[in-house]
Scaffold this active site. Structure first.
Site, PDB file in Angstrom:
ATOM      1  N   CYS A  32       0.735   3.349   3.252  1.00 27.07           N
ATOM      2  CA  CYS A  32       1.462   2.860   4.292  1.00 27.07           C
ATOM      3  C   CYS A  32       3.032   3.203   3.902  1.00 27.07           C
ATOM      4  CB  CYS A  32       1.075   1.346   4.277  1.00 27.07           C
ATOM      5  SG  CYS A  32      -0.372   0.747   4.763  1.00 27.07           S
ATOM      6  N   CYS A  46       0.737  -1.241   0.014  1.00 27.25           N
ATOM      7  CA  CYS A  46      -0.040  -0.089  -0.037  1.00 27.25           C
ATOM      8  C   CYS A  46       0.760   1.291  -0.089  1.00 27.25           C
ATOM      9  CB  CYS A  46      -0.792  -0.026   1.063  1.00 27.25           C
ATOM     10  SG  CYS A  46      -2.024   1.378   1.260  1.00 27.25           S
TER      11      CYS A  46
END
Length: 463
Positions: A386, A383
């Protein structure tokens, strides 16, 4: 997203194609991103091309759609002989200006620039610098910000062009709103609304073209654009000849970083959307776009209430692999293991961040009298959101070392996702939880500011 179409000097005054004259070489000679292309030579090569000048503002009440444009015939042999994979490889290290020049040279008036009103101004500037005629088109969804409409007007005046606007079918919009309301996308996903307001109008526009030019970059969206080539056969839409392979898609800035695009725009002193100065980076429809916060990826300002994996509206749905569309836990850049979890490089790697297993996070959640509080991030290493907070979370862990607050991470994608959703309040990646002392209930971090100071303030409020 706006789609712009350019035309040659042979197109009649009633055409919707925007026109533009040639540019001078010295303007571009100092821009690093032009690299090996000699702009002066480009201009000299154009001396036999009659400049395309902007027409006066049209008074026509009816403007022909892109789908009505008749293009010269292309034989099957010509189409078969073209190897766009090979062309993409040959242009992989080319500058955006070189790629734009090749696209306009190859397709002439059968190619259009898709203009969304954000950094896509760079595409028009590159087209202008080639000295070739070009077309520009844009999708007006009816729900754009006022600032975006003002930018459209400024761009038309700055370049002396006419942007051709494509609109959604009024009957389809009416049926959607009457049936599901004005904001159904907040409840059941944005795909249906985007399909009516953006994808279908785009499909109509592309039916009048053999190629189109987009502002896609590899660094724009998590999991969907990291493999975008500079030129490709469009995997999702058809051109005027119809059928698979009838449309070519050019992405001149695919290899350019967002910061470099902005350096280019500032250097060339071109109009930009005023929303950028208010924290907006990726700009779409007003209800589905918001500013990004410190530590966030630029695409996180779009459809923020949904899973972070596939931030696409459908205009570039060919970027999403079939397996990713069916299972958003997959990773486009990695290789799935036997459990369906992507094997990619991990993040939040520091001795001060504890890597919690499923058993570890379950035990932590069950404790009612913890000896020390815990801060835990639920994450997926693929991600981009993230990844964007990797540095700040590691810095936070280092600052909290020895303070009595433990910092941990739990990988919550793949087979752990359903557990994290039901037991740990996972909504989207990343989700940050604080487990206080003497409490069985974790506290979910409510903000999307992921800088060190904001995270530290959250921790200090409960310890």
């Amino acid at each position: 997203m706006a789609l712009a179409v350019f035309s040659s000097s042979t197109v009649s005054s009633s055409s919707f194609f925007s026109r533009h004259g040639s540019s001078t070489g010295p303007k571009a000679s100092h821009i690093d991103c032009f690299r090996n292309l000699d702009v002066t030579n480009l201009t000299q090569r154009r001396t036999l091309v009659k400049p395309i000048n902007a027409e006066p503002q049209r008074k026509d009440s009816i403007v022909p759609l892109a789908a009505t444009i008749v293009a010269p015939e292309v034989t099957e042999k010509e189409k078969e002989d073209e190897d766009f994979d090979e062309l993409a490889r040959s242009l992989e290290n080319a500058s955006p200006l070189e790629i734009m020049d090749k696209a306009l040279e190859k397709f002439g008036t059968d190619i259009g620039i898709a203009f969304s009103g954000a950094e896509d101004v760079a595409l028009i500037e590159y087209a202008h610098l080639t000295g070739r005629p070009y077309r520009v088109f844009s999708l007006d969804t009816g729900r754009l910000n006022p600032e975006t409409y003002r930018l459209f007007d400024a761009v038309e005046k700055h370049y002396g062009i006419h942007i051709e606007y494509m609109f959604p079918d009024s009957i389809e919009v009416q049926a959607l709103v009457r049936t599901k309301g004005l904001f159904s996308f907040y409840e059941d996903g944005h795909q249906e609304c985007c399909r009516v307001r953006k994808v279908r109008p785009l499909r109509r526009a592309l039916k009048g073209l053999r190629a189109w030019i987009t502002g896609q970059r590899k660094d724009q969206s998590p999991g969907t654009r990291s493999e975008v080539p500079v030129v490709q056969v469009d995997p999702a839409f058809e051109g005027m000849d119809g059928g698979v392979g009838s449309l070519v898609k050019w992405n001149p800035v695919a290899n350019v970083k967002g910061n470099d695009i902005w350096n280019f725009l500032r250097t060339m002193n071109v109009p930009v959307n005023s929303l950028h100065s208010q924290g907006y980076v990726s700009i779409g429809c007003e209800p589905c776009t918001r500013p990004v916060l410190p530590g966030q990826h630029e695409r996180e300002g779009r459809w923020w209430w949904e899973d972070a994996k596939a931030k696409e509206c459908g205009l570039h749905k060919g970027n999403i692999k079939q397996e990713d569309a069916e299972n958003l836990d997959g990773n486009k850049n990695g290789v799935d293991d036997a459990n369906g979890t992507a094997t990619v490089a991990d993040i939040f790697n520091t001795k001060n961040v504890v890597n919690l297993s499923r058993t570890g996070i379950e035990n932590l959640a069950k404790l009612e009298n913890r000896q020390e509080p815990w801060l835990v991030v639920l994450y997926a290493p693929w991600c981009r959101f993230c990844q964007a907070m990797d540095e700040s979370y590691v810095d936070l862990a280092d600052k909290l070392a020895g303070s009595g607050v433990k910092v941990g991470k739990f990988r919550a994608d793949g087979e752990q996702k359903e557990f994290a959703k039901s037991e740990l309040e996972l909504g989207s990646f990343p989700t940050i939880l604080f487990f206080p002392k003497h409490s069985s209930h974790p506290i979910k971090y409510p903000s999307e500011k992921r800088d060190v100071d904001s995270l530290m303030a959250f921790v200090n409020a409960f310890r």
